[in-house]
Design an enzyme around this catalytic site. Sequence first.
Site, PDB file in Angstrom:
ATOM      1  N   ASN A  62       0.849  -1.201   0.000  1.00 54.00           N
ATOM      2  CA  ASN A  62       0.000   0.000   0.000  1.00 54.00           C
ATOM      3  C   ASN A  62       0.879   1.244   0.000  1.00 54.00           C
ATOM      4  O   ASN A  62       1.944   1.284   0.612  1.00 54.00           O
ATOM      5  CB  ASN A  62      -1.002  -0.001   1.168  1.00 54.00           C
ATOM      6  N   GLU A  64       0.475   5.257   0.558  1.00 54.36           N
ATOM      7  CA  GLU A  64      -0.466   6.282   1.017  1.00 54.36           C
ATOM      8  C   GLU A  64      -0.061   7.662   0.538  1.00 54.36           C
ATOM      9  O   GLU A  64       1.009   7.868  -0.038  1.00 54.36           O
ATOM     10  CB  GLU A  64      -0.574   6.217   2.547  1.00 54.36           C
ATOM     11  N   CYS A  73      -4.146   0.693  -2.468  1.00 50.25           N
ATOM     12  CA  CYS A  73      -4.080  -0.595  -1.746  1.00 50.25           C
ATOM     13  C   CYS A  73      -3.021  -1.502  -2.370  1.00 50.25           C
ATOM     14  O   CYS A  73      -2.768  -1.457  -3.581  1.00 50.25           O
ATOM     15  CB  CYS A  73      -5.417  -1.316  -1.810  1.00 50.25           C
ATOM     16  N   GLU A  75      -3.118  -4.723  -2.980  1.00 47.99           N
ATOM     17  CA  GLU A  75      -3.639  -5.681  -3.970  1.00 47.99           C
ATOM     18  C   GLU A  75      -3.807  -5.001  -5.324  1.00 47.99           C
ATOM     19  O   GLU A  75      -3.465  -5.568  -6.378  1.00 47.99           O
ATOM     20  CB  GLU A  75      -5.002  -6.235  -3.525  1.00 47.99           C
ATOM     21  N   CYS A 112     -10.316  -5.291   1.021  1.00 48.86           N
ATOM     22  CA  CYS A 112     -11.454  -4.369   0.997  1.00 48.86           C
ATOM     23  C   CYS A 112     -12.310  -4.652  -0.243  1.00 48.86           C
ATOM     24  O   CYS A 112     -11.881  -5.328  -1.195  1.00 48.86           O
ATOM     25  CB  CYS A 112     -10.982  -2.917   1.036  1.00 48.86           C
ATOM     26  N   CYS A 115     -10.798  -3.751  -3.665  1.00 52.04           N
ATOM     27  CA  CYS A 115      -9.765  -4.704  -4.106  1.00 52.04           C
ATOM     28  C   CYS A 115     -10.397  -5.994  -4.615  1.00 52.04           C
ATOM     29  O   CYS A 115      -9.948  -6.569  -5.607  1.00 52.04           O
ATOM     30  CB  CYS A 115      -8.798  -5.009  -2.970  1.00 52.04           C
TER      31      CYS A 115
HETATM   32  N1  THU Z   1      -5.384  -1.362   2.448  1.00 54.66           N
HETATM   33  C1  THU Z   1      -4.842  -2.233   1.542  1.00 54.66           C
HETATM   34  O1  THU Z   1      -3.698  -2.067   1.080  1.00 54.66           O
HETATM   35  N2  THU Z   1      -5.605  -3.279   1.138  1.00 54.66           N
HETATM   36  C2  THU Z   1      -6.868  -3.540   1.581  1.00 54.66           C
HETATM   37  O2  THU Z   1      -7.505  -4.485   1.112  1.00 54.66           O
HETATM   38  C3  THU Z   1      -7.443  -2.713   2.624  1.00 54.66           C
HETATM   39  C4  THU Z   1      -6.709  -1.490   2.987  1.00 54.66           C
HETATM   40  C5  THU Z   1      -4.567  -0.219   2.876  1.00 54.66           C
HETATM   41  C6  THU Z   1      -5.057   1.106   2.384  1.00 54.66           C
HETATM   42  C7  THU Z   1      -4.514   2.051   3.418  1.00 54.66           C
HETATM   43  O3  THU Z   1      -3.188   2.409   3.056  1.00 54.66           O
HETATM   44  C8  THU Z   1      -4.442   1.211   4.694  1.00 54.66           C
HETATM   45  O4  THU Z   1      -4.560  -0.138   4.281  1.00 54.66           O
HETATM   46  C9  THU Z   1      -5.537   1.515   5.703  1.00 54.66           C
HETATM   47  O5  THU Z   1      -6.781   1.459   5.116  1.00 54.66           O
END
Ligand code: THU
Length: 161
Positions: A62, A64, A73, A75, A112, A115
Amino acid sequence: MHERSIQASYRVYDSISDMSAEDQELLTSARDSLSRSYAPYSNFQVAAAARMQGGEILVGTNQENAAYGQCLCAEQNVLANAGTNLFGEPVTALAVTARHSERKMDYPVTPCGACRQVMREHEDRNKHHIRVILQGESGEIFVFETVKDLLPLSFSSKDIL
Ligand code: THU
């Protein structure tokens, strides 16, 4: 009126050593990539490792941004990489792991909704199911044989093409 029910099945492993050597390698690759996550806002690091049909492993984490809406994300990151750099080659398995700087993730973090939708599209587009392997830092490992079990009744290309 009648009722229908939706069934999804997945396997639960208590230990990584119970999995195939290939899947162990994939999950370990995801774990080894966690430190490449950029998550200064959530402190929640996520890494995904994709096994390509040709055997190669790609990783994504991930990423940010201070403008939170731009957070990417893990994935989706790795699937965009696969769709671009190994265009047309199916991802056959995807391992996802996560860790949080303030609490122990001793259970699998499930992807999530966004994803899952992107994973579903990759399955359709490349005509191959993706085995999804999920684990936290420790604890049980969940294995889904197809994204369809993680996203039943999903919207997909069949609805618009
Ligand atoms: N995140 C992911 O990388 N994958 C997911 O399936 C859920 C959330 C990340 C996004 C963000 O950087 C952090 O987790 C908190 O939501």
